[in-house]
Design an enzyme around this catalytic site. Structure first.
Site, PDB file in Angstrom:
ATOM      1  N   CYS A  82       0.830  -1.210   0.000  1.00 13.80           N
ATOM      2  CA  CYS A  82       0.000   0.000   0.000  1.00 13.80           C
ATOM      3  C   CYS A  82       0.862   1.258   0.000  1.00 13.80           C
ATOM      4  CB  CYS A  82      -0.917  -0.041   1.212  1.00 13.80           C
ATOM      5  SG  CYS A  82      -1.939   1.404   1.378  1.00 13.80           S
ATOM      6  N   CYS A  87      -1.688   1.772  -2.937  1.00 13.88           N
ATOM      7  CA  CYS A  87      -2.638   2.860  -2.684  1.00 13.88           C
ATOM      8  C   CYS A  87      -2.009   4.260  -2.710  1.00 13.88           C
ATOM      9  CB  CYS A  87      -3.297   2.693  -1.323  1.00 13.88           C
ATOM     10  SG  CYS A  87      -3.389   1.012  -0.705  1.00 13.88           S
ATOM     11  N   SER A 223      -8.696  -4.709 -14.484  1.00 13.00           N
ATOM     12  CA  SER A 223      -9.320  -4.669 -13.166  1.00 13.00           C
ATOM     13  C   SER A 223      -8.823  -3.410 -12.449  1.00 13.00           C
ATOM     14  CB  SER A 223      -8.990  -5.953 -12.410  1.00 13.00           C
ATOM     15  OG  SER A 223      -9.874  -6.086 -11.328  1.00 13.00           O
ATOM     16  N   TYR A 224      -8.905  -3.403 -11.111  1.00 12.28           N
ATOM     17  CA  TYR A 224      -8.489  -2.241 -10.321  1.00 12.28           C
ATOM     18  C   TYR A 224      -7.154  -1.667 -10.844  1.00 12.28           C
ATOM     19  CZ  TYR A 224     -11.089  -2.837  -5.740  1.00 12.28           C
ATOM     20  OH  TYR A 224     -11.973  -2.918  -4.706  1.00 12.28           O
ATOM     21  N   GLY A 226      -5.123  -2.275 -13.450  1.00  8.89           N
ATOM     22  CA  GLY A 226      -5.018  -1.891 -14.851  1.00  8.89           C
ATOM     23  C   GLY A 226      -5.722  -0.576 -15.146  1.00  8.89           C
ATOM     24  N   GLU A 228      -6.860   1.779 -13.034  1.00  4.36           N
ATOM     25  CA  GLU A 228      -6.364   2.942 -12.284  1.00  4.36           C
ATOM     26  C   GLU A 228      -5.069   3.476 -12.901  1.00  4.36           C
ATOM     27  OE1 GLU A 228      -8.271   2.290  -7.860  1.00  4.36           O
ATOM     28  OE2 GLU A 228      -6.158   1.833  -8.136  1.00  4.36           O
TER      29      GLU A 228
HETATM   30  P1  FAD Z   1       1.508  -6.124   1.984  1.00  8.58           P
HETATM   31  O1  FAD Z   1       1.148  -4.720   2.215  1.00  8.58           O
HETATM   32  O2  FAD Z   1       1.791  -6.546   0.599  1.00  8.58           O
HETATM   33  O3  FAD Z   1       2.791  -6.408   2.909  1.00  8.58           O
HETATM   34  C1  FAD Z   1       3.513  -7.599   2.885  1.00  8.58           C
HETATM   35  C2  FAD Z   1       4.935  -7.313   3.304  1.00  8.58           C
HETATM   36  O4  FAD Z   1       5.616  -8.542   3.583  1.00  8.58           O
HETATM   37  C3  FAD Z   1       5.750  -6.630   2.193  1.00  8.58           C
HETATM   38  O5  FAD Z   1       6.515  -5.573   2.730  1.00  8.58           O
HETATM   39  C4  FAD Z   1       6.661  -7.748   1.695  1.00  8.58           C
HETATM   40  O6  FAD Z   1       7.848  -7.257   1.122  1.00  8.58           O
HETATM   41  C5  FAD Z   1       6.907  -8.519   2.989  1.00  8.58           C
HETATM   42  N1  FAD Z   1       7.337  -9.903   2.821  1.00  8.58           N
HETATM   43  C6  FAD Z   1       6.927 -10.805   1.891  1.00  8.58           C
HETATM   44  N2  FAD Z   1       7.521 -11.997   2.131  1.00  8.58           N
HETATM   45  C7  FAD Z   1       8.307 -11.831   3.233  1.00  8.58           C
HETATM   46  C8  FAD Z   1       9.155 -12.697   3.989  1.00  8.58           C
HETATM   47  N3  FAD Z   1       9.306 -13.983   3.648  1.00  8.58           N
HETATM   48  N4  FAD Z   1       9.804 -12.196   5.054  1.00  8.58           N
HETATM   49  C9  FAD Z   1       9.663 -10.893   5.417  1.00  8.58           C
HETATM   50  N5  FAD Z   1       8.869 -10.031   4.750  1.00  8.58           N
HETATM   51  C10 FAD Z   1       8.196 -10.505   3.677  1.00  8.58           C
HETATM   52  N6  FAD Z   1      -6.042  -1.234  -1.380  1.00  8.58           N
HETATM   53  C11 FAD Z   1      -6.894  -0.295  -0.946  1.00  8.58           C
HETATM   54  O7  FAD Z   1      -7.570  -0.499   0.068  1.00  8.58           O
HETATM   55  N7  FAD Z   1      -7.037   0.916  -1.610  1.00  8.58           N
HETATM   56  C12 FAD Z   1      -6.315   1.208  -2.709  1.00  8.58           C
HETATM   57  O8  FAD Z   1      -6.460   2.305  -3.279  1.00  8.58           O
HETATM   58  C13 FAD Z   1      -5.395   0.240  -3.183  1.00  8.58           C
HETATM   59  N8  FAD Z   1      -4.638   0.490  -4.262  1.00  8.58           N
HETATM   60  C14 FAD Z   1      -3.753  -0.448  -4.704  1.00  8.58           C
HETATM   61  C15 FAD Z   1      -3.009  -0.168  -5.849  1.00  8.58           C
HETATM   62  C16 FAD Z   1      -2.118  -1.108  -6.332  1.00  8.58           C
HETATM   63  C17 FAD Z   1      -1.302  -0.787  -7.568  1.00  8.58           C
HETATM   64  C18 FAD Z   1      -1.956  -2.355  -5.658  1.00  8.58           C
HETATM   65  C19 FAD Z   1      -0.969  -3.375  -6.169  1.00  8.58           C
HETATM   66  C20 FAD Z   1      -2.696  -2.646  -4.525  1.00  8.58           C
HETATM   67  C21 FAD Z   1      -3.609  -1.707  -4.035  1.00  8.58           C
HETATM   68  N9  FAD Z   1      -4.394  -1.945  -2.909  1.00  8.58           N
HETATM   69  C22 FAD Z   1      -5.286  -1.003  -2.480  1.00  8.58           C
HETATM   70  C23 FAD Z   1      -4.289  -3.222  -2.172  1.00  8.58           C
HETATM   71  C24 FAD Z   1      -3.406  -3.091  -0.887  1.00  8.58           C
HETATM   72  O9  FAD Z   1      -2.160  -2.505  -1.217  1.00  8.58           O
HETATM   73  C25 FAD Z   1      -3.187  -4.460  -0.262  1.00  8.58           C
HETATM   74  O10 FAD Z   1      -4.438  -5.094  -0.068  1.00  8.58           O
HETATM   75  C26 FAD Z   1      -2.471  -4.361   1.093  1.00  8.58           C
HETATM   76  O11 FAD Z   1      -1.235  -3.735   0.972  1.00  8.58           O
HETATM   77  C27 FAD Z   1      -2.285  -5.764   1.676  1.00  8.58           C
HETATM   78  O12 FAD Z   1      -1.616  -5.684   2.899  1.00  8.58           O
HETATM   79  P2  FAD Z   1      -0.843  -6.961   3.474  1.00  8.58           P
HETATM   80  O13 FAD Z   1      -0.405  -6.599   4.846  1.00  8.58           O
HETATM   81  O14 FAD Z   1      -1.633  -8.186   3.292  1.00  8.58           O
HETATM   82  O15 FAD Z   1       0.432  -7.140   2.530  1.00  8.58           O
HETATM   83  P1  NDP Z   2      -7.335  -8.771 -10.637  1.00 12.31           P
HETATM   84  O1  NDP Z   2      -7.018 -10.191 -10.373  1.00 12.31           O
HETATM   85  O2  NDP Z   2      -8.485  -8.160  -9.968  1.00 12.31           O
HETATM   86  O3  NDP Z   2      -7.520  -8.537 -12.225  1.00 12.31           O
HETATM   87  C1  NDP Z   2      -6.649  -9.043 -13.176  1.00 12.31           C
HETATM   88  C2  NDP Z   2      -7.015  -8.512 -14.546  1.00 12.31           C
HETATM   89  O4  NDP Z   2      -6.102  -9.046 -15.506  1.00 12.31           O
HETATM   90  C3  NDP Z   2      -8.408  -8.923 -15.018  1.00 12.31           C
HETATM   91  O5  NDP Z   2      -8.921  -7.905 -15.840  1.00 12.31           O
HETATM   92  C4  NDP Z   2      -8.108 -10.195 -15.833  1.00 12.31           C
HETATM   93  O6  NDP Z   2      -9.077 -10.456 -16.821  1.00 12.31           O
HETATM   94  C5  NDP Z   2      -6.804  -9.800 -16.495  1.00 12.31           C
HETATM   95  N1  NDP Z   2      -5.958 -10.927 -16.866  1.00 12.31           N
HETATM   96  C6  NDP Z   2      -5.535 -11.932 -16.061  1.00 12.31           C
HETATM   97  N2  NDP Z   2      -4.716 -12.745 -16.739  1.00 12.31           N
HETATM   98  C7  NDP Z   2      -4.620 -12.250 -18.009  1.00 12.31           C
HETATM   99  C8  NDP Z   2      -3.928 -12.658 -19.174  1.00 12.31           C
HETATM  100  N3  NDP Z   2      -3.157 -13.737 -19.171  1.00 12.31           N
HETATM  101  N4  NDP Z   2      -4.076 -11.920 -20.288  1.00 12.31           N
HETATM  102  C9  NDP Z   2      -4.859 -10.823 -20.296  1.00 12.31           C
HETATM  103  N5  NDP Z   2      -5.534 -10.364 -19.235  1.00 12.31           N
HETATM  104  C10 NDP Z   2      -5.418 -11.085 -18.083  1.00 12.31           C
HETATM  105  O7  NDP Z   2      -5.978  -8.007 -10.283  1.00 12.31           O
HETATM  106  P2  NDP Z   2      -5.526  -6.543  -9.991  1.00 12.31           P
HETATM  107  O8  NDP Z   2      -4.057  -6.677 -10.007  1.00 12.31           O
HETATM  108  O9  NDP Z   2      -6.140  -5.507 -10.856  1.00 12.31           O
HETATM  109  O10 NDP Z   2      -5.998  -6.255  -8.496  1.00 12.31           O
HETATM  110  C11 NDP Z   2      -5.584  -7.083  -7.411  1.00 12.31           C
HETATM  111  C12 NDP Z   2      -6.260  -6.653  -6.152  1.00 12.31           C
HETATM  112  O11 NDP Z   2      -5.643  -5.475  -5.650  1.00 12.31           O
HETATM  113  C13 NDP Z   2      -7.732  -6.276  -6.326  1.00 12.31           C
HETATM  114  O12 NDP Z   2      -8.568  -7.396  -6.183  1.00 12.31           O
HETATM  115  C14 NDP Z   2      -7.959  -5.265  -5.242  1.00 12.31           C
HETATM  116  O13 NDP Z   2      -8.467  -5.897  -4.103  1.00 12.31           O
HETATM  117  C15 NDP Z   2      -6.582  -4.682  -4.948  1.00 12.31           C
HETATM  118  N6  NDP Z   2      -6.562  -3.256  -5.427  1.00 12.31           N
HETATM  119  C16 NDP Z   2      -7.425  -2.345  -4.882  1.00 12.31           C
HETATM  120  C17 NDP Z   2      -7.477  -1.043  -5.344  1.00 12.31           C
HETATM  121  C18 NDP Z   2      -8.458  -0.067  -4.743  1.00 12.31           C
HETATM  122  O14 NDP Z   2      -8.979  -0.317  -3.677  1.00 12.31           O
HETATM  123  N7  NDP Z   2      -8.752   1.071  -5.388  1.00 12.31           N
HETATM  124  C19 NDP Z   2      -6.592  -0.599  -6.419  1.00 12.31           C
HETATM  125  C20 NDP Z   2      -5.726  -1.627  -6.944  1.00 12.31           C
HETATM  126  C21 NDP Z   2      -5.721  -2.907  -6.442  1.00 12.31           C
HETATM  127  P3  NDP Z   2     -10.348 -11.431 -16.541  1.00 12.31           P
HETATM  128  O15 NDP Z   2     -11.390 -10.587 -15.861  1.00 12.31           O
HETATM  129  O16 NDP Z   2     -10.722 -11.851 -17.909  1.00 12.31           O
HETATM  130  O17 NDP Z   2      -9.857 -12.557 -15.680  1.00 12.31           O
END
Ligand code: FAD
Ligand code: NDP
Length: 513
Positions: A82, A87, A223-224, A226, A228
């Site tokens: 995050c 995020c 999805s989210y 992609g 965003e």
């Molecule tokens: P993480 O935050 O992923 O933390 C896991 C930590 O463990 C990391 O620091 C990792 O490096 C560490 N780790 C892994 N393996 C090991 C190991 N073996 N030993 C020690 N450390 C290790 N959520 C929202 O609510 N709102 C949003 O707007 C939003 N936007 C997002 C945008 C993107 C691009 C992405 C990818 C995600 C987004 N999310 C959003 C989702 C959110 O970031 C995650 O749901 C959240 O961070 C999950 O928290 P977590 O504690 O499970 O894991």
């Molecule tokens: P998702 O698993 O939600 O979506 C993956 C996307 O990639 C789908 O559109 C899927 O299509 C497509 N896809 C998967 N495999 C292929 C392939 N081989 N070729 C082409 N397209 C493919 O993943 P995200 O990474 O977008 O999000 C992960 C999670 O992170 C979310 O579920 C959400 O909880 C969290 N997140 C939250 C945000 C927020 O709160 N604003 C922002 C960003 C992330 P298909 O539908 O056909 O399977």
């Protein structure tokens, strides 16, 4: 207390702690037997919340956090997805894009802005990275203040009470703990079956840390992540295409999803629908040539891009933890850790929270809530509603059930949907198209018409939805929504005025003030 055996005494003390009693650490029977009461592996949203809460309750806690470099070699600091690659940088770049729109709007409001207006990636990314680094530092200070031992080490399990840590230089140490929490989150997936995907593509782990503009970008996945990313890239003026293999925003209300993508298309994002990538090649010019197949016509197409961003989902970080060997069961399909309602795994003293836990929403607030609840030894977050927001150019906020899900659960005849197309005041002078600004309130069709789901596209949708999420959590009804006095002039007030049912077929366009 003297009459209690040590096991029951420990339970009793933990119970008292869970109700806010401060029990000195020396009273815990576990002291001496293990190095720590609790060791958390993973210092992201869930792990940090859990370790800080547990320490406040008097537990002796250590947290291991280690960032494995991305395929491209990008790394970052403490705080997890995050803070570093999710995020926070995403929302800041979304803000950069919104400011671009505001500059366009500003001209209509009389601002004289010299042309051409351009955006500088390096300035934005430096500012975002500086903010992220300040958060990394803030987390370290908080751990220190709460006396949580931070180990910048990669953790794995030796047995159910022993954790091995290894630092970047390969130095190892082991610690023991009465309880262990796995909070290692997930990392972006790569479509490894696509030649060139790993070699030439990047993921969201890299995008936020790029020093130079990604240029013309292909985003694969809708999805989210992609949508965003594509949204803010378009917003800062980059030629951006989203490749969609099926539908956008799977799992969301599909009418709302179409509004979001329609708005994006009008905003300048290109969409390549029904398309799957076939290969990525590097041209002598340095551009990346992508070949894809149209899944309907079966024809192949090609185009060249500066950057290919894979946003095809995320995979759990379980592989190197040695979980199976110590008896922690994983879901065979997803690789995530199987947990009970109280976050307990198949091993009674090992818990899993956040993205790593099977069946939990992959969202920061749920990871935090689960971590805190676990630390307080109060089980379960399954009854909590999860509001969420998609930060696309037109934001989409929702809480509760989609129209489809409500109809599936209750039957179409038992669901009443109120809806409205409205025009945000700020769109008027700017002459922005408000065709996708829409509100939908999904209610039970009978009795007091309890609200089951609330959906909103428009400016600041996240801010609007957060407040109404409290209403849903408290079980509010349509009548109570209508009794709520609006704040004028806002977009949120449109929710309090909503009165046209979808079933009626009447024009749902809001007119007048
Ligand atoms: P993480 O935050 O992923 O933390 C896991 C930590 O463990 C990391 O620091 C990792 O490096 C560490 N780790 C892994 N393996 C090991 C190991 N073996 N030993 C020690 N450390 C290790 N959520 C929202 O609510 N709102 C949003 O707007 C939003 N936007 C997002 C945008 C993107 C691009 C992405 C990818 C995600 C987004 N999310 C959003 C989702 C959110 O970031 C995650 O749901 C959240 O961070 C999950 O928290 P977590 O504690 O499970 O894991
Ligand atoms: P998702 O698993 O939600 O979506 C993956 C996307 O990639 C789908 O559109 C899927 O299509 C497509 N896809 C998967 N495999 C292929 C392939 N081989 N070729 C082409 N397209 C493919 O993943 P995200 O990474 O977008 O999000 C992960 C999670 O992170 C979310 O579920 C959400 O909880 C969290 N997140 C939250 C945000 C927020 O709160 N604003 C922002 C960003 C992330 P298909 O539908 O056909 O399977």
């Amino acid at each position: 207390m003297a009459a209690l055996c040590s096991k029951h005494r420990l339970k009793h003390l933990q119970h008292l702690c869970s109700f806010g009693f401060k029990i000195p650490r020396r009273n815990f029977a576990g002291k001496g037997k293990y190095d720590y009461d609790l060791v958390v592996i993973g210092g992201g949203s869930g792990g940090l919340a859990c370790s800080k809460e547990a320490a406040q309750l008097g537990q002796k806690v250590a947290v291991l956090d280690y960032v494995e470099a991305s395929v491209r070699g990008t790394t970052w600091g403490l705080g997890g997805t995050c803070v570093n690659v999710g995020c926070i940088p995403k929302k800041l770049m979304h803000q950069a894009a919104l400011l671009g729109t505001a500059v366009k709007d500003a001209k209509k409001y009389g601002w004289k802005i010299p042309e051409p207006v351009s955006h500088d990636w390096a300035t934005m990314s430096q500012a975002v990275q500086n903010h992220v680094k300040s958060l990394n530092w803030g987390h370290r200070v908080q751990l220190q203040d709460r006396k949580v031992k931070y180990l910048n080490m990669k953790g794995s399990l030796v047995d159910e009470h022993t954790i091995r840590g290894m630092n970047a230089k390969g130095k190892e140490m082991t610690v023991t703990a009465r309880n262990v929490v796995i909070a290692t989150g997930g990392r972006p997936k790569y479509p490894t079956h696509v030649p060139g995907a790993l070699e030439f593509g990047i993921s969201s782990d890299d995008l936020f840390w790029l020093k130079e503009s990604p240029g013309k970008t292909l985003v694969v996945g809708a999805s989210y992540v992609g949508l965003e990313c594509a949204g803010f890239l378009t917003g800062i003026g980059l030629d951006t295409t989203v490749m969609v293999r099926s539908i956008a925003l799977r799992g969301f209300d599909q009418q709302m999803s179409r509004l979001v993508t329609d708005y994006m298309e009008a905003y300048g994002t290109r969409f390549s629908w029904d398309a799957v990538p076939k290969k990525v090649e590097k041209l002598p010019s340095g551009l990346l040539q992508v070949t894809w197949t149209d899944t309907q016509s079966k024809q192949e197409h090609q185009d060249a891009f500066n950057t290919v961003l894979w946003a095809v989902g995320r995979a759990p970080e379980t592989k190197t933890l040695n979980l199976k060997q110590v008896g922690v069961e994983l879901n065979e399909d997803t690789g995530k850790v199987i947990v009970a309602a109280d976050e307990r795994t198949s091993m009674s003293n090992i818990f899993a929270i956040g993205d790593i836990a099977q069946g939990r929403p992959e969202l920061t607030p749920t990871a935090i809530k689960a971590g805190k609840l676990l630390a307080r030894r109060l089980a379960g977050h399954s009854k909590l509603l999860t509001p969420t927001n998609v930060f696309t150019p037109l934001e989409y906020g929702c809480v509760g059930l989609s129209e489809e899900e409500a109809e599936r659960r209750c039957g179409k005849e038992n669901v009443e949907v109120y809806h409205a197309f409205y025009k945000p005041l700020e769109f008027t002078v700017a002459e922005r198209d408000a065709g996708q600004c829409y509100i939908k309130v999904v209610c039970e069709g009978h009795g007091d018409q309890r609200v089951l789901g609330l959906h909103f596209t428009g400016p600041n949708a996240g801010e609007v939805t957060q407040g109404f999420a409290l209403g849903l959590q408290c079980g509010f009804t349509y009548a109570q929504l209508r009794d709520t006095v609006g704040i004028h002039p806002t977009c949120a007030e449109e929710l309090t005025k909503i009165n046209i049912t979808k079933r009626s077929g009447l024009d749902a366009t809001v007119t007048g003030c």
